[in-house]
Scaffold this motif. Structure first.
Motif, PDB file in Angstrom:
ATOM      1  N   LEU A 353       0.822  -1.211   0.000  1.00 36.02           N
ATOM      2  CA  LEU A 353       0.000   0.000   0.000  1.00 36.02           C
ATOM      3  C   LEU A 353       0.853   1.257   0.000  1.00 36.02           C
ATOM      4  O   LEU A 353       0.490   2.264  -0.594  1.00 36.02           O
ATOM      5  N   CYS A 354       1.994   1.175   0.680  1.00 34.52           N
ATOM      6  CA  CYS A 354       2.802   2.376   0.943  1.00 34.52           C
ATOM      7  C   CYS A 354       4.161   2.352   0.260  1.00 34.52           C
ATOM      8  O   CYS A 354       5.064   3.110   0.643  1.00 34.52           O
ATOM      9  N   GLY A 355       4.352   1.462  -0.720  1.00 30.74           N
ATOM     10  CA  GLY A 355       5.562   1.513  -1.527  1.00 30.74           C
ATOM     11  C   GLY A 355       6.758   0.783  -0.977  1.00 30.74           C
ATOM     12  O   GLY A 355       7.898   1.172  -1.256  1.00 30.74           O
ATOM     13  N   GLY A 356       6.542  -0.268  -0.187  1.00 27.53           N
ATOM     14  CA  GLY A 356       7.654  -1.054   0.318  1.00 27.53           C
ATOM     15  C   GLY A 356       7.663  -1.141   1.832  1.00 27.53           C
ATOM     16  O   GLY A 356       6.827  -0.534   2.521  1.00 27.53           O
ATOM     17  N   LEU A 357       8.603  -1.923   2.374  1.00 25.91           N
ATOM     18  CA  LEU A 357       8.726  -2.048   3.821  1.00 25.91           C
ATOM     19  C   LEU A 357       9.107  -0.703   4.431  1.00 25.91           C
ATOM     20  O   LEU A 357       9.926   0.027   3.866  1.00 25.91           O
ATOM     21  N   LYS A 358       8.529  -0.408   5.576  1.00 29.34           N
ATOM     22  CA  LYS A 358       8.759   0.875   6.227  1.00 29.34           C
ATOM     23  C   LYS A 358       9.346   0.680   7.623  1.00 29.34           C
ATOM     24  O   LYS A 358       9.184  -0.375   8.232  1.00 29.34           O
ATOM     25  N   PRO A 359      10.027   1.710   8.150  1.00 26.81           N
ATOM     26  CA  PRO A 359      10.503   1.638   9.540  1.00 26.81           C
ATOM     27  C   PRO A 359       9.333   1.402  10.488  1.00 26.81           C
ATOM     28  O   PRO A 359       8.206   1.841  10.229  1.00 26.81           O
ATOM     29  N   THR A 360       9.590   0.730  11.591  1.00 24.65           N
ATOM     30  CA  THR A 360       8.526   0.343  12.508  1.00 24.65           C
ATOM     31  C   THR A 360       8.597   1.120  13.816  1.00 24.65           C
ATOM     32  O   THR A 360       9.632   1.712  14.157  1.00 24.65           O
ATOM     33  N   VAL A 361       7.490   1.088  14.541  1.00 29.11           N
ATOM     34  CA  VAL A 361       7.437   1.771  15.834  1.00 29.11           C
ATOM     35  C   VAL A 361       8.459   1.171  16.794  1.00 29.11           C
ATOM     36  O   VAL A 361       9.181   1.887  17.489  1.00 29.11           O
ATOM     37  N   LEU A 362       8.546  -0.154  16.812  1.00 27.07           N
ATOM     38  CA  LEU A 362       9.469  -0.791  17.749  1.00 27.07           C
ATOM     39  C   LEU A 362      10.922  -0.512  17.382  1.00 27.07           C
ATOM     40  O   LEU A 362      11.775  -0.352  18.263  1.00 27.07           O
ATOM     41  N   ASP A 363      11.214  -0.424  16.075  1.00 28.04           N
ATOM     42  CA  ASP A 363      12.563  -0.031  15.649  1.00 28.04           C
ATOM     43  C   ASP A 363      12.923   1.335  16.235  1.00 28.04           C
ATOM     44  O   ASP A 363      14.031   1.555  16.735  1.00 28.04           O
ATOM     45  N   GLU A 364      11.970   2.263  16.153  1.00 27.88           N
ATOM     46  CA  GLU A 364      12.222   3.628  16.614  1.00 27.88           C
ATOM     47  C   GLU A 364      12.377   3.671  18.134  1.00 27.88           C
ATOM     48  O   GLU A 364      13.225   4.407  18.665  1.00 27.88           O
ATOM     49  N   ILE A 365      11.558   2.889  18.820  1.00 21.94           N
ATOM     50  CA  ILE A 365      11.672   2.826  20.280  1.00 21.94           C
ATOM     51  C   ILE A 365      13.057   2.324  20.686  1.00 21.94           C
ATOM     52  O   ILE A 365      13.710   2.868  21.580  1.00 21.94           O
ATOM     53  N   GLN A 366      13.529   1.272  20.005  1.00 23.41           N
ATOM     54  CA  GLN A 366      14.838   0.707  20.318  1.00 23.41           C
ATOM     55  C   GLN A 366      15.951   1.705  20.003  1.00 23.41           C
ATOM     56  O   GLN A 366      16.921   1.850  20.762  1.00 23.41           O
ATOM     57  N   LYS A 367      15.802   2.418  18.888  1.00 20.61           N
ATOM     58  CA  LYS A 367      16.818   3.389  18.482  1.00 20.61           C
ATOM     59  C   LYS A 367      16.919   4.543  19.476  1.00 20.61           C
ATOM     60  O   LYS A 367      18.006   5.064  19.733  1.00 20.61           O
ATOM     61  N   ARG A 368      15.784   4.903  20.067  1.00 15.61           N
ATOM     62  CA  ARG A 368      15.752   6.054  20.970  1.00 15.61           C
ATOM     63  C   ARG A 368      15.895   5.668  22.437  1.00 15.61           C
ATOM     64  O   ARG A 368      15.820   6.530  23.317  1.00 15.61           O
ATOM     65  N   GLY A 369      16.044   4.372  22.693  1.00 16.55           N
ATOM     66  CA  GLY A 369      16.321   3.939  24.060  1.00 16.55           C
ATOM     67  C   GLY A 369      15.122   3.735  24.945  1.00 16.55           C
ATOM     68  O   GLY A 369      15.267   3.636  26.174  1.00 16.55           O
ATOM     69  N   GLY A 370      13.919   3.663  24.359  1.00 19.75           N
ATOM     70  CA  GLY A 370      12.743   3.381  25.183  1.00 19.75           C
ATOM     71  C   GLY A 370      11.531   4.174  24.763  1.00 19.75           C
ATOM     72  O   GLY A 370      11.626   5.191  24.053  1.00 19.75           O
ATOM     73  N   ALA A 371      10.353   3.711  25.201  1.00 26.29           N
ATOM     74  CA  ALA A 371       9.089   4.329  24.801  1.00 26.29           C
ATOM     75  C   ALA A 371       8.934   5.746  25.331  1.00 26.29           C
ATOM     76  O   ALA A 371       8.221   6.567  24.746  1.00 26.29           O
ATOM     77  N   ARG A 372       9.603   6.073  26.445  1.00 23.15           N
ATOM     78  CA  ARG A 372       9.463   7.412  27.020  1.00 23.15           C
ATOM     79  C   ARG A 372      10.013   8.497  26.101  1.00 23.15           C
ATOM     80  O   ARG A 372       9.643   9.669  26.220  1.00 23.15           O
ATOM     81  N   ALA A 373      10.894   8.114  25.208  1.00 19.04           N
ATOM     82  CA  ALA A 373      11.466   9.088  24.275  1.00 19.04           C
ATOM     83  C   ALA A 373      10.540   9.374  23.100  1.00 19.04           C
ATOM     84  O   ALA A 373      10.786  10.302  22.323  1.00 19.04           O
ATOM     85  N   MET A 374       9.475   8.596  22.968  1.00 15.55           N
ATOM     86  CA  MET A 374       8.561   8.762  21.836  1.00 15.55           C
ATOM     87  C   MET A 374       7.582   9.902  22.128  1.00 15.55           C
ATOM     88  O   MET A 374       7.036  10.000  23.225  1.00 15.55           O
ATOM     89  N   ASN A 375       7.359  10.725  21.116  1.00 16.59           N
ATOM     90  CA  ASN A 375       6.366  11.783  21.248  1.00 16.59           C
ATOM     91  C   ASN A 375       5.498  11.825  19.995  1.00 16.59           C
ATOM     92  O   ASN A 375       5.692  11.046  19.059  1.00 16.59           O
ATOM     93  N   ARG A 376       4.548  12.746  19.988  1.00 20.87           N
ATOM     94  CA  ARG A 376       3.594  12.835  18.884  1.00 20.87           C
ATOM     95  C   ARG A 376       4.288  13.012  17.530  1.00 20.87           C
ATOM     96  O   ARG A 376       3.937  12.349  16.551  1.00 20.87           O
ATOM     97  N   GLU A 377       5.275  13.884  17.459  1.00 24.10           N
ATOM     98  CA  GLU A 377       5.926  14.173  16.182  1.00 24.10           C
ATOM     99  C   GLU A 377       6.706  12.965  15.665  1.00 24.10           C
ATOM    100  O   GLU A 377       6.725  12.700  14.465  1.00 24.10           O
ATOM    101  N   ILE A 378       7.346  12.243  16.569  1.00 23.41           N
ATOM    102  CA  ILE A 378       8.077  11.039  16.142  1.00 23.41           C
ATOM    103  C   ILE A 378       7.099  10.004  15.614  1.00 23.41           C
ATOM    104  O   ILE A 378       7.330   9.383  14.564  1.00 23.41           O
ATOM    105  N   LEU A 379       5.993   9.830  16.311  1.00 26.23           N
ATOM    106  CA  LEU A 379       4.998   8.843  15.881  1.00 26.23           C
ATOM    107  C   LEU A 379       4.391   9.215  14.529  1.00 26.23           C
ATOM    108  O   LEU A 379       4.152   8.350  13.687  1.00 26.23           O
ATOM    109  N   LYS A 380       4.195  10.500  14.295  1.00 23.86           N
ATOM    110  CA  LYS A 380       3.622  10.935  13.013  1.00 23.86           C
ATOM    111  C   LYS A 380       4.558  10.606  11.853  1.00 23.86           C
ATOM    112  O   LYS A 380       4.103  10.358  10.731  1.00 23.86           O
TER     113      LYS A 380
END
Length: 584
Positions: A353-380
């Motif tokens: 639907l979106c043109g190929g495999l995309k980065p995932t939420v869990l990838d981003e959480i791991q990259k940033r060191g935990g869910a607390r680092a996630m905010n609205r703009e990152i999720l968007k």
């Protein structure tokens, strides 16, 4: 499990539906019958596939079921272990209570119980081969347990299908992540009739530096007859060509092989391009259809106070992501603003639907060191627009843990909670949210979508193994509802495989437990053609009969307000095989 050095531990990995249980059991039977070896088969999946294949329902209790019901002790451990006349031992770890707990954590728990009471299991100390039948869709920490302990040897089941190769590559990544003295013996190719299949797997073998051990020819009739007789082909049809192939595989395993240095492919695009190089594909194919599709998208989405939410569950390889993506594309034409959420560690739900495999939420959480680092703009940034949908379709992938580590279910749970907590559903004003969920293990995390959706739908087909797992998914959805979750069973979607009398088989099986089949989707070569174009049938071939089936299914899902409950216990594998044999 800690094993003496004289034992060999063979781990058979593969994605759901690829045939790993068939390979594990036939390899075990061949080693026992032809090589005279003492074998133990260990089923490491909540699906209890070994019990189903050997038709042992009622005769063998999965270890975790036994632990929950009466506790495991020296007096009852025998209920969890079956011994064939030839001396093969068989056990199943089982899984958590449907919708609760962690499936992966159950493996070390079950192995611990076996080790504790091994003295009460006849011939346990004489076993020369432990063969683990291991789920490969979720290669989390728990499901990588059999890889640990030293002296382990891995066989990976693949086919020439793109997602089977992709899953095989993920399994290689898990092996590399675990490290140690693991040895990858090679690939076993369960042939699916894909164009230029041997060339595809040969190229994959060369790129990953892993040999092909064996190619099992496509022979549905032989596998069906063995299923009817209640056992692996080597046991039930020893004179068949397929049985001879498994005996040759056993000889290769017995002889052993030097340790290889597997090299997983890092880029999905590289893997995809390798696959496409063997396909006859006109890249302009379907462009006229895609133009027509875009032209039919309504200018503005429908008005709705709150979004309709739907969960679609299915075991690995059943085609749930194909169904989900085509339904989402169809919903766009019906005026919906769609958000498809992939709840599968393979993160392939929105690729077409979106043109190929995309980065995932869990990838981003791991990259940033935990869910607390996630905010609205990152999720968007992790909400991706569809390619052909005029901003009427978006997708995201929950993703999974690093292969071999972490918990896949917790990742789904956490990702979905983040989107809700940050109010992104309201901000984007989605009118329809579709959760595409792996159903091999409906543990606590994978049950999370049921908390948001009034109906959970189940993708199945007319094969006995598929029906058995679909029944267990129905049981999980109902169990969630009984614990206060506002969700029921919406119905069954029959994604047909070309089994004779398939519609009648699926209708009878689910009719027996009070669950309706809401649509039968025929098998079509257009599905593979569209996926090779990284799109859906509805987009590339909107005027085709196949696209019309997806449109009709989408209408049914959108307008269905009924929720169903099982009217009896789910059918056993024995009852399902009786139905499939009746219509053979």
């Amino acid at each position: 499990m800690d094993q003496p050095n004289r034992q060999r531990n063979i781990i058979v990995y593969g994605k759901g539906g690829i045939g790993k249980t068939s390979v594990a059991t036939n390899l075990g039977e061949a080693l026992a019958h032809e090589e005279g070896r003492r074998v133990m088969l260990l089923g490491c999946s909540p699906k209890t596939s070994l019990i189903d294949l050997y038709d042992l329902t009622g005769d063998v209790v999965p270890i975790l079921d036994l632990k929950r019901k009466e506790g495991v002790n020296a007096q009852n451990i025998g209920k969890a272990v079956w011994r064939s006349q030839e001396g093969i031992l068989l056990t199943e770890t089982g899984g958590p209570e449907p919708g609760i707990g962690c499936a992966g954590v159950g493996l070390p728990t079950a192995f611990g119980e076996l080790k504790k009471f091994k003295g009460q299991i006849a011939d346990y100390d004489k076993v020369e081969y432990n063969i683990y039948d291991l789920i490969g869709d979720v290669v989390c920490g728990g499901f990588s347990t059999p890889l640990r302990g030293g002296g382990r040897e891995v066989i990976i089941i693949i086919s020439g299908e793109l997602m089977a190769i992709y899953a095989g590559n993920n399994i290689l990544r898990a092996v590399k992540a675990v490290g140690g003295d693991l040895k990858v013996l090679g690939y076993v190719v369960n042939m699916r009739g894909v164009a230029r299949e041997q060339e595809i797997v040969g190229a994959f073998s060369e790129k990953t530096n892993v040999p092909v051990l064996s190619c099992i020819k496509r022979d549905p009739a032989t596998f069906k007859e063995a299923e009817k007789r209640g056992g692996p082909i080597v046991r039930t049809l020893p004179d068949s060509d397929v049985a001879a192939t498994f005996r040759e595989l056993a000889r290769k395993v017995e002889q052993g092989s030097p340790k290889t240095d597997p090299q997983p492919i890092d880029s999905y695009d590289e893997l995809f391009d390798m696959f496409l190089s063997f396909q006859s594909l006109d890249r302009a194919s379907g462009q006229e259809g895609r133009n027509a599709y875009v032209a039919r998208i309504p200018a503005a989405p429908v008005n709705r106070d709150k979004p309709v939410r739907i969960s679609i569950y299915g075991t690995g390889g059943i085609g749930k992501s194909t169904v989900s993506a085509n339904v989402s594309a169809a919903m766009v034409l019906m005026g919906e603003k769609v958000f498809q959420i992939g709840c599968d560690p393979k993160h392939d739900s929105i690729a077409n639907l979106c043109g190929g495999l995309k980065p995932t939420v869990l990838d981003e959480i791991q990259k940033r060191g935990g869910a607390r680092a996630m905010n609205r703009e990152i999720l968007k940034q992790l909400i991706f627009p569809g390619v052909n949908h005029n901003n009427h379709l978006y997708g995201t992938e929950c993703g999974g843990p690093v292969p071999g580590k972490g918990c896949a279910g917790k990742g789904v749970d956490l990702a979905l909670k983040l989107f809700e907590d940050h109010g992104l559903m309201e901000e984007y004003q989605f009118t329809l949210i579709l959760y595409d969920v792996l159903g091999d293990t409906v543990c606590g995390g994978f049950a999370r979508p049921l908390k948001y959706t009034p109906q959970g739908y189940i993708v199945a087909n007319g094969e006995a193994a598929s029906l058995t797992q679909a029944m267990k998914i129905a049981q999980s959805i109902q169990a969630a509802g009984q614990r206060g979750v506002n969700c029921g069973i919406g119905g069954v979607i029959n994604n047909m495989r070309g089994v004779p009398n398939e519609e009648a088989i699926v209708e009878e099986a689910f009719g027996a437990v009070g669950i309706p089949v809401i649509h039968h989707i025929p098998r079509s070569e257009l599905v593979q053609m569209a996926e090779n174009l990284r799109t859906t049938v509805v987009e590339s071939f909107p005027e085709s009969d196949q696209a019309k089936h997806y449109m009709e299914l989408a209408r049914k899902l959108l307008n269905n307000s009924e929720r169903h409950s099982l009217t009896r216990e789910i059918l056993s594998s024995r009852e399902i095989v009786a139905i499939t044999n009746k219509h053979a």
